[in-house]
Design an enzyme around this catalytic site. Structure first.
Site, PDB file in Angstrom:
ATOM      1  N   CYS A 356       0.818  -1.224   0.000  1.00  0.00           N
ATOM      2  CA  CYS A 356       0.000   0.000   0.000  1.00  0.00           C
ATOM      3  C   CYS A 356       0.852   1.275   0.000  1.00  0.00           C
ATOM      4  CB  CYS A 356      -0.895   0.051   1.225  1.00  0.00           C
ATOM      5  SG  CYS A 356      -1.866  -1.408   1.527  1.00  0.00           S
TER       6      CYS A 356
HETATM    7  O1  KQY Z   1      -4.598  -1.298   0.929  1.00  0.00           O
HETATM    8  C1  KQY Z   1      -4.023  -0.286   0.605  1.00  0.00           C
HETATM    9  N1  KQY Z   1      -3.584  -0.199  -0.635  1.00  0.00           N
HETATM   10  C2  KQY Z   1      -3.929   0.949   1.429  1.00  0.00           C
HETATM   11  C3  KQY Z   1      -4.436   0.966   2.794  1.00  0.00           C
HETATM   12  C4  KQY Z   1      -4.789   2.377   3.185  1.00  0.00           C
HETATM   13  C5  KQY Z   1      -5.177   2.527   4.599  1.00  0.00           C
HETATM   14  C6  KQY Z   1      -5.507   3.946   4.940  1.00  0.00           C
HETATM   15  N2  KQY Z   1      -5.540   4.217   6.341  1.00  0.00           N
END
Ligand code: KQY
Length: 362
Positions: A356
């Site tokens: 992420c």
């Molecule tokens: O799963 C993702 N690509 C990002 C997670 C984002 C979490 C925001 N608090």
């Protein structure tokens, strides 16, 4: 001067290559906000710096930082990590950064999706998100790359591609009411086909239990190579994750990819279950309207949230009994790469993980 096209990547012969293909580099953003990251974001900054340093052994890394953190980030990060001032609301480059697309001549452009903090005013995680929404365009300007502004709210963590015409996503996320409520599933699929230039979209029903993104696929399942998918798993039938992973497995086993291949599915047992501790919750600044993080909350922990870079795979670890097995299994499945574990609980506390916070530039 980079151009913004009103055509689509598909119309122009561009497509999104797989993450496991070669990269020019990796983009990241520096964590700072104290309602997401505990203790003034210091432990998260150390974890992000460790991820950047690990990737920088294999390919160039650029870290985007807000003005107020520039000197500090520059001081902490290894000298070979490029640090650029890049205003942001939070640190999720996967989700607000561009999706890079390439053509057969080796040219690169970027897709700039709409970003609304994982659900806008319906169930988004913070407000405002205007700085994040401008990140993709700024990255493309820095790289002097042309851009497509897609008429769709979408985060990079909600899609995976195999680079051979197949996209993996979840219905839970892409059909969630906070993203594109006016669009039908068929319309969303048509946009994915145009902007990623894929032939087939595989719609896994749901993502990881308690994932605050409404079930991003990048925490649940990913391609290891065309035809092979890694899936987060638990053997504990009483765990709410069991039915989600079993449902995904059942679905994937009935599908073929864009080239007509049946998929091989590799289960990677999840860590934990892991929960937010009272000490961790107490380290967060309480801000009105911020996403609530309470002691005892189940964390959406998964080893699948790893990142491919040139010659390596950077995998989150949690000081958990399942760490060793996950690393060994991934190393067996990816013999052509070095599988490297990085302690990532501090990233998990912000609601995501290594995949992420990274974005590959092919
Ligand atoms: O799963 C993702 N690509 C990002 C997670 C984002 C979490 C925001 N608090």
């Amino acid at each position: 001067m980079p151009h913004t096209f009103s055509t689509t990547p598909r119309a122009d012969g561009f497509f999104m290559p797989a993450e496991f293909g070669p990269h020019r580099g990796t983009w990241m953003l520096w964590p700072q906000r104290t309602d997401t990251w505990r203790l003034g974001a210091k432990p998260a900054q150390a974890a992000f710096a460790a991820v950047a340093a690990a990737i920088a052994r294999f390919e160039p890394v650029t870290m985007g930082v807000n003005h107020s953190q520039y000197a500090h980030a520059r001081q902490i990060l290894p000298p070979d990590v490029r640090v650029v001032e890049l205003s942001n609301n939070d640190a999720w480059m996967r989700d607000c950064g561009p999706t890079f697309v390439v053509n057969q001549q080796g040219e690169t452009r970027g897709v700039d999706w709409g970003f609304n903090a994982w659900g806008g005013l319906y169930n988004g995680l913070y407000f405002p998100w205007d700085l994040d929404d401008a990140v993709a365009r700024k990255v493309l300007e820095i790289e002097r790359l042309d851009r497509y502004r897609a008429p769709l709210v979408l985060e990079g963590g909600s899609i995976h591609v195999d680079g051979q015409g197949t996209c993996l996503t979840t219905a839970e996320c892409l059909l969630s009411p906070g993203r594109n409520p006016a669009l039908s599933k068929d319309e969303i699929e048509a946009y994915l086909k145009e902007y990623l230039n894929v032939e087939k979209v595989l719609w896994i029903p749901r993502g990881v239990y308690q994932d605050e993104t409404s079930g991003h696929v990048d925490n649940l399942a990913c391609f290891l190579r065309p035809g092979e998918v890694a899936l987060t798993w638990t053997d504990d039938r009483s765990d709410p994750q069991y039915e989600r992973s079993a449902e995904a497995l059942d679905y994937l086993l009935t599908q073929t990819d864009a080239r007509g291949r049946k998929l091989s599915i590799h289960k990677i047992h999840q860590p934990g279950p892991l929960y937010l501790t009272a000490e961790e919750a107490a380290g967060l600044d309480v801000v009105e309207g911020a996403y609530p993080r309470r002691a005892g909350d189940r964390l959406a922990a998964s080893y699948i949230n790893f990142y491919f870079c040139n010659g390596a795979t950077i995998v989150p670890t949690f000081n958990d009994p399942h760490d060793a097995e996950a690393l060994a299994t991934l190393q067996r499945l990816l013999p052509e790469r070095r599988v490297i574990g990085i302690p990532a609980r501090e990233i998990l506390l912000g609601g995501g993980n290594i995949h992420c916070i990274t974005q590959q530039q092919p």
